[in-house]
Enzyme design. Structure first.
Site, PDB file in Angstrom:
ATOM      1  N   ARG A 146      21.208  -6.502  11.738  1.00 62.04           N
ATOM      2  CA  ARG A 146      22.462  -6.121  11.749  1.00 62.04           C
ATOM      3  C   ARG A 146      23.498  -7.139  11.837  1.00 62.04           C
ATOM      4  O   ARG A 146      23.222  -8.002  12.034  1.00 62.04           O
ATOM      5  CB  ARG A 146      22.707  -4.935  12.946  1.00 62.04           C
ATOM      6  N   LYS A 153      28.070 -11.143  12.946  1.00 64.47           N
ATOM      7  CA  LYS A 153      29.290 -12.298  12.897  1.00 64.47           C
ATOM      8  C   LYS A 153      29.777 -12.107  11.353  1.00 64.47           C
ATOM      9  O   LYS A 153      29.108 -12.137  10.379  1.00 64.47           O
ATOM     10  CB  LYS A 153      28.969 -13.731  13.284  1.00 64.47           C
ATOM     11  N   HIS A 204       0.833  -1.224  -0.049  1.00 65.60           N
ATOM     12  CA  HIS A 204       0.049   0.137  -0.004  1.00 65.60           C
ATOM     13  C   HIS A 204       0.775   1.285   0.052  1.00 65.60           C
ATOM     14  O   HIS A 204       2.107   1.279   0.375  1.00 65.60           O
ATOM     15  CB  HIS A 204      -1.025   0.164   1.370  1.00 65.60           C
TER      16      HIS A 204
END
Length: 122
Positions: A119, A122, A49
């Site tokens: 985020r 490793k 939308h």
């Protein structure tokens, strides 16, 4: 569940495993070879939308009001259960996305990402 819109292009590579995943492709979704997509993963190349409240409230929303951007998932990627891959994201080869992550930006090759928003971990 897989939905490909009238202008959508969906490409799924060889040896891809999916468990109860949802893919919505209005523009382009590409999944490389040897990818594992966990249960409940959602891959969307669209907002569905308009993000403009006035347009949504008007009742006259059109496809032109809805933003889309291609999603690309490289080869040998693992996407953990219940992750959400949002429009415009590229996940590099051999990357891992942790379960429950919300991916809103690109994940480089070979890295492990997790969280909301996802985020590097490793």
């Amino acid at each position: 569940r897989i939905r490909v819109g009238p202008k959508g292009v969906l490409r799924i590579g060889d040896r891809v495993g999916m468990s109860n995943a949802t893919i919505v492709c209005e523009e382009s979704v590409e999944i490389g070879d040897d990818v594992f997509i966990g249960g409940g993963v959602q891959i969307f190349d669209t907002n569905f939308h308009s993000t403009d409240a006035a347009v949504r409230a008007s009742g006259r929303e059109t496809r032109d009001d809805v933003r889309t951007a291609p999603v690309r998932i490289g080869s040998r990627v693992f996407v953990g259960a219940n992750a959400l891959i949002c429009k415009g994201v590229t996940i590099g080869d051999e990357a891992v996305v942790a379960a429950g992550s919300v991916v809103v930006c690109d994940v480089p090759d070979g890295e492990t990402w997790g969280g909301n928003p996802a985020r590097r971990i490793k």
